[in-house]
Motif scaffolding. Structure first.
Motif, PDB file in Angstrom:
ATOM      1  N   PRO A 102       0.807  -1.235   0.000  1.00 49.95           N
ATOM      2  CA  PRO A 102       0.000   0.000   0.000  1.00 49.95           C
ATOM      3  C   PRO A 102       0.835   1.278   0.000  1.00 49.95           C
ATOM      4  N   LYS A 103       2.088   1.208   0.456  1.00 52.46           N
ATOM      5  CA  LYS A 103       2.941   2.396   0.462  1.00 52.46           C
ATOM      6  C   LYS A 103       3.175   2.922  -0.955  1.00 52.46           C
ATOM      7  N   HIS A 104       3.127   2.051  -1.937  1.00 51.86           N
ATOM      8  CA  HIS A 104       3.429   2.438  -3.322  1.00 51.86           C
ATOM      9  C   HIS A 104       2.170   2.624  -4.164  1.00 51.86           C
ATOM     10  N   LEU A 105       1.037   2.175  -3.658  1.00 51.20           N
ATOM     11  CA  LEU A 105      -0.212   2.217  -4.413  1.00 51.20           C
ATOM     12  C   LEU A 105      -1.018   3.477  -4.135  1.00 51.20           C
ATOM     13  N   ASP A 106      -1.816   3.880  -5.112  1.00 44.42           N
ATOM     14  CA  ASP A 106      -2.876   4.864  -4.895  1.00 44.42           C
ATOM     15  C   ASP A 106      -4.086   4.068  -4.412  1.00 44.42           C
ATOM     16  N   VAL A 107      -4.249   3.984  -3.108  1.00 46.17           N
ATOM     17  CA  VAL A 107      -5.265   3.097  -2.531  1.00 46.17           C
ATOM     18  C   VAL A 107      -6.683   3.598  -2.789  1.00 46.17           C
ATOM     19  N   HIS A 108      -6.831   4.810  -3.289  1.00 48.47           N
ATOM     20  CA  HIS A 108      -8.153   5.377  -3.552  1.00 48.47           C
ATOM     21  C   HIS A 108      -8.515   5.317  -5.042  1.00 48.47           C
ATOM     22  N   TYR A 109      -7.725   4.609  -5.836  1.00 51.37           N
ATOM     23  CA  TYR A 109      -7.905   4.653  -7.281  1.00 51.37           C
ATOM     24  C   TYR A 109      -9.320   4.286  -7.721  1.00 51.37           C
ATOM     25  N   ILE A 110      -9.875   3.194  -7.204  1.00 56.52           N
ATOM     26  CA  ILE A 110     -11.168   2.729  -7.714  1.00 56.52           C
ATOM     27  C   ILE A 110     -12.304   3.691  -7.384  1.00 56.52           C
ATOM     28  N   GLU A 111     -12.066   4.660  -6.495  1.00 56.18           N
ATOM     29  CA  GLU A 111     -13.113   5.632  -6.172  1.00 56.18           C
ATOM     30  C   GLU A 111     -13.420   6.560  -7.345  1.00 56.18           C
ATOM     31  N   CYS A 112     -12.518   6.619  -8.329  1.00 55.99           N
ATOM     32  CA  CYS A 112     -12.730   7.545  -9.444  1.00 55.99           C
ATOM     33  C   CYS A 112     -13.935   7.161 -10.292  1.00 55.99           C
ATOM     34  N   TRP A 113     -14.430   5.913 -10.161  1.00 60.78           N
ATOM     35  CA  TRP A 113     -15.601   5.479 -10.931  1.00 60.78           C
ATOM     36  C   TRP A 113     -16.887   5.426 -10.091  1.00 60.78           C
ATOM     37  N   GLN A 114     -16.773   5.581  -8.779  1.00 58.16           N
ATOM     38  CA  GLN A 114     -17.922   5.314  -7.912  1.00 58.16           C
ATOM     39  C   GLN A 114     -19.027   6.363  -8.027  1.00 58.16           C
ATOM     40  N   SER A 115     -18.712   7.552  -8.520  1.00 61.86           N
ATOM     41  CA  SER A 115     -19.741   8.585  -8.635  1.00 61.86           C
ATOM     42  C   SER A 115     -20.453   8.560  -9.995  1.00 61.86           C
ATOM     43  N   LEU A 116     -20.154   7.582 -10.833  1.00 61.36           N
ATOM     44  CA  LEU A 116     -20.907   7.432 -12.089  1.00 61.36           C
ATOM     45  C   LEU A 116     -22.377   7.188 -11.762  1.00 61.36           C
ATOM     46  N   LYS A 117     -23.273   7.923 -12.425  1.00 62.03           N
ATOM     47  CA  LYS A 117     -24.702   7.871 -12.094  1.00 62.03           C
ATOM     48  C   LYS A 117     -25.480   7.078 -13.133  1.00 62.03           C
ATOM     49  N   LYS A 118     -26.593   6.541 -12.685  1.00 63.64           N
ATOM     50  CA  LYS A 118     -27.518   5.906 -13.608  1.00 63.64           C
ATOM     51  C   LYS A 118     -28.206   7.013 -14.422  1.00 63.64           C
ATOM     52  N   LEU A 119     -28.062   6.974 -15.731  1.00 65.57           N
ATOM     53  CA  LEU A 119     -28.599   8.015 -16.604  1.00 65.57           C
ATOM     54  C   LEU A 119     -29.797   7.549 -17.424  1.00 65.57           C
ATOM     55  N   ALA A 120     -29.944   6.250 -17.546  1.00 63.02           N
ATOM     56  CA  ALA A 120     -30.987   5.718 -18.427  1.00 63.02           C
ATOM     57  C   ALA A 120     -32.372   5.896 -17.813  1.00 63.02           C
ATOM     58  N   SER A 121     -33.374   6.279 -18.650  1.00 62.36           N
ATOM     59  CA  SER A 121     -34.783   6.348 -18.257  1.00 62.36           C
ATOM     60  C   SER A 121     -35.552   5.447 -19.206  1.00 62.36           C
ATOM     61  N   LEU A 122     -35.760   4.247 -18.787  1.00 60.72           N
ATOM     62  CA  LEU A 122     -36.295   3.222 -19.699  1.00 60.72           C
ATOM     63  C   LEU A 122     -37.753   2.865 -19.456  1.00 60.72           C
ATOM     64  N   SER A 123     -38.300   3.276 -18.301  1.00 62.03           N
ATOM     65  CA  SER A 123     -39.666   2.822 -17.943  1.00 62.03           C
ATOM     66  C   SER A 123     -40.728   3.279 -18.936  1.00 62.03           C
ATOM     67  N   LEU A 124     -40.581   4.485 -19.503  1.00 64.05           N
ATOM     68  CA  LEU A 124     -41.597   4.992 -20.426  1.00 64.05           C
ATOM     69  C   LEU A 124     -41.631   4.242 -21.738  1.00 64.05           C
ATOM     70  N   ASN A 125     -40.533   3.606 -22.079  1.00 58.39           N
ATOM     71  CA  ASN A 125     -40.454   2.906 -23.350  1.00 58.39           C
ATOM     72  C   ASN A 125     -40.419   1.389 -23.197  1.00 58.39           C
ATOM     73  N   LYS A 126     -40.743   0.921 -22.007  1.00 60.33           N
ATOM     74  CA  LYS A 126     -40.677  -0.501 -21.748  1.00 60.33           C
ATOM     75  C   LYS A 126     -41.720  -1.243 -22.580  1.00 60.33           C
ATOM     76  N   VAL A 127     -41.336  -2.337 -23.194  1.00 62.70           N
ATOM     77  CA  VAL A 127     -42.234  -3.161 -24.007  1.00 62.70           C
ATOM     78  C   VAL A 127     -42.892  -4.211 -23.105  1.00 62.70           C
ATOM     79  N   ASP A 128     -44.243  -4.235 -23.101  1.00 61.42           N
ATOM     80  CA  ASP A 128     -44.967  -5.193 -22.262  1.00 61.42           C
ATOM     81  C   ASP A 128     -44.853  -6.607 -22.845  1.00 61.42           C
TER      82      ASP A 128
END
Length: 440
Positions: free
Chosen positions: A414-440
């Motif tokens: 851990p002394k040589h690693l960026d231990v917080h690296y994977i946090e750079c993707w954690q704030s990606l948000k769900k953008l899709a709005s699919l309910s209005l176009n859902k096929v029954d």
């Protein structure tokens, strides 16, 4: 001989057959190994391929030297010469990022060999199959000491500090923004041109580095053969105690000489070290839509026995124009069947907002998901897509290998690693709005 000046004469042309001599007449005329060589020199052949390889793959150079390489002392194990040069033993699919290698890792005077640190390895050098990734730091030159590698070729990528590489075949100047390839078996020493130096090394046990095929690109583009430079013959006649370090089967050994090994007065052949200025690379890219695969930026490749599958590709991301329309321009989110070790020589890489700094590195292993961080994704999704020049002051590279790297204990500390690296993707948000176009 006198110390070389800053201007070092070089030969140009990748894959060429060269003939060079420091004293006129040092190379025999008409045959390679006459009964008596000119000036009382010894003839010695250095082979980089099997004798029976096809002509276009046959690599060998004849050296005409003051004393033959066979004259040396007893070989002894020397693991203390580079304590962090080790085999990798640890497997993890985690996405990793490292801080720049800290010069304080070594508390005393450290030369290029003593400052080697292995990140990961794969394969077996004794069966001549595989790849390794190393780092180096140095704050002193190698004095009356040299190194050669029986296991494979080294591709050296300086990140900080200039080097003068003295090889058996001559001198090579090496600076950040350039690369050098030292083939298997060639002896060399590294002299620092600045107070300290740092960089990356890719080692291949399999075959050799070569230019990639151009295919549909045609006859021009990428790295041009004319821009590769080889040393001219340069010798020193010194009778001094000399130490030679040899890497063999992943381990280090040492033997002594009573003279300088850099006593080659002339040589001819097609097996030699070379350098390349990465600013000479001619990128190709999409001019209409979509982000192309990084393989279009391949400078050198080490091929495997499977057509189209490299043991490792050396890829760079230089300053260039981006013109694609209706396109997410940074590297896309992806998983693939290659392992990507990436480093940064200078500047800011366009696919990461922060944390990836010069001298640092990242590793995205086989089928591990990766791509732009959340900040970069948001910015690139809303930017105006006019033609723009990116990476103006930046130069990133990648060792892309088909092998799974086993990491060293140092690499997972851990002394040589960026231990917080994977946090750079954690704030990606769900953008899709699919309910209005859902096929029954």
């Amino acid at each position: 001989m006198e110390k070389p000046t800053s201007t070092i004469p070089l030969l140009s042309g990748y894959g060429s057959y060269f003939e060079t001599e420091a004293i006129v007449g040092a190379i025999p005329k008409g045959q390679n190994n006459p009964q008596k060589c000119p000036f009382g020199l010894y003839a010695e052949q250095l082979s980089g391929s099997a004798f029976t390889m096809p002509r276009e793959k046959n690599l060998r150079t004849w050296l005409y030297r003051i004393l033959p390489s066979v004259k040396h002392g007893k070989v002894v194990a020397a693991p203390e010469e580079a304590p962090f040069l080790t085999e990798g033993t640890n497997l993890t699919p985690e996405r990793l990022r490292w801080k720049p290698l800290d010069y304080s890792l070594f508390e005393k005077s450290t030369d290029f060999i003593q400052g080697l640190v292995t990140v990961g390895t794969q394969g077996d050098p004794t069966s001549r199959d595989g790849v390794a990734v190393h780092l180096y730091v140095a704050n002193s030159s190698m004095e009356n000491k040299c190194f050669f590698n029986s296991d494979g070729d080294w591709l050296i990528v300086p990140q900080e500090g200039g080097l003068r590489v003295q090889t058996e075949l001559g001198l090579l100047p090496l600076h950040p923004g350039h690369i050098a390839v030292i083939p298997r078996g060639v002896k060399f020493r590294v002299e620092l041109l600045d107070e300290k130096a740092r960089g990356y090394i890719c080692e291949v046990y399999t075959g050799h580095f070569e230019l990639p095929d151009l295919g549909l690109i045609g006859s021009n583009g990428l790295a041009a053969p004319r821009d590769f430079h080889y040393p001219v013959a340069y010798y020193e006649e010194k009778e001094v105690p000399f130490t030679v370090i040899q890497k063999y089967g992943g381990q280090l050994f040492r033997f002594s000489l009573d003279h300088s090994p850099f006593d080659v007065v002339g040589w001819h052949g097609n097996y030699a070290p070379f350098i390349y200025d990465l600013s000479r690379f001619c990128p190709v890219n999409s001019v209409l839509y979509d982000h192309m695969d990084p393989s279009i930026f391949t400078v050198l490749t080490c091929k495997s026995s499977v057509p189209g599958l490299a043991v490792v590709d050396f890829v760079i991301f230089p300053p260039r124009w981006m013109t694609q329309e209706h396109t997410f321009r940074p590297p896309y989110f992806h998983r693939n069947c290659m392992t990507e070790y990436m480093g940064l020589i200078r500047g800011i890489y366009d696919a990461k907002a922060e944390g990836f700094v010069p001298g640092g590195a990242s590793l995205h292993s086989m089928m591990s998901a990766h791509g732009p961080d959340a900040t970069t994704f948001e910015k690139a999704s809303h930017m105006e897509l006019s033609p723009s020049r990116i990476g103006e002051e930046s130069l990133a590279f990648m060792f892309e290998t088909s092998r799974v790297l086993k990491l060293t204990d140092w690499a997972l500390d851990p002394k040589h690693l960026d231990v917080h690296y994977i946090e750079c993707w954690q704030s990606l948000k769900k953008l899709a709005s699919l309910s209005l176009n859902k096929v029954d």
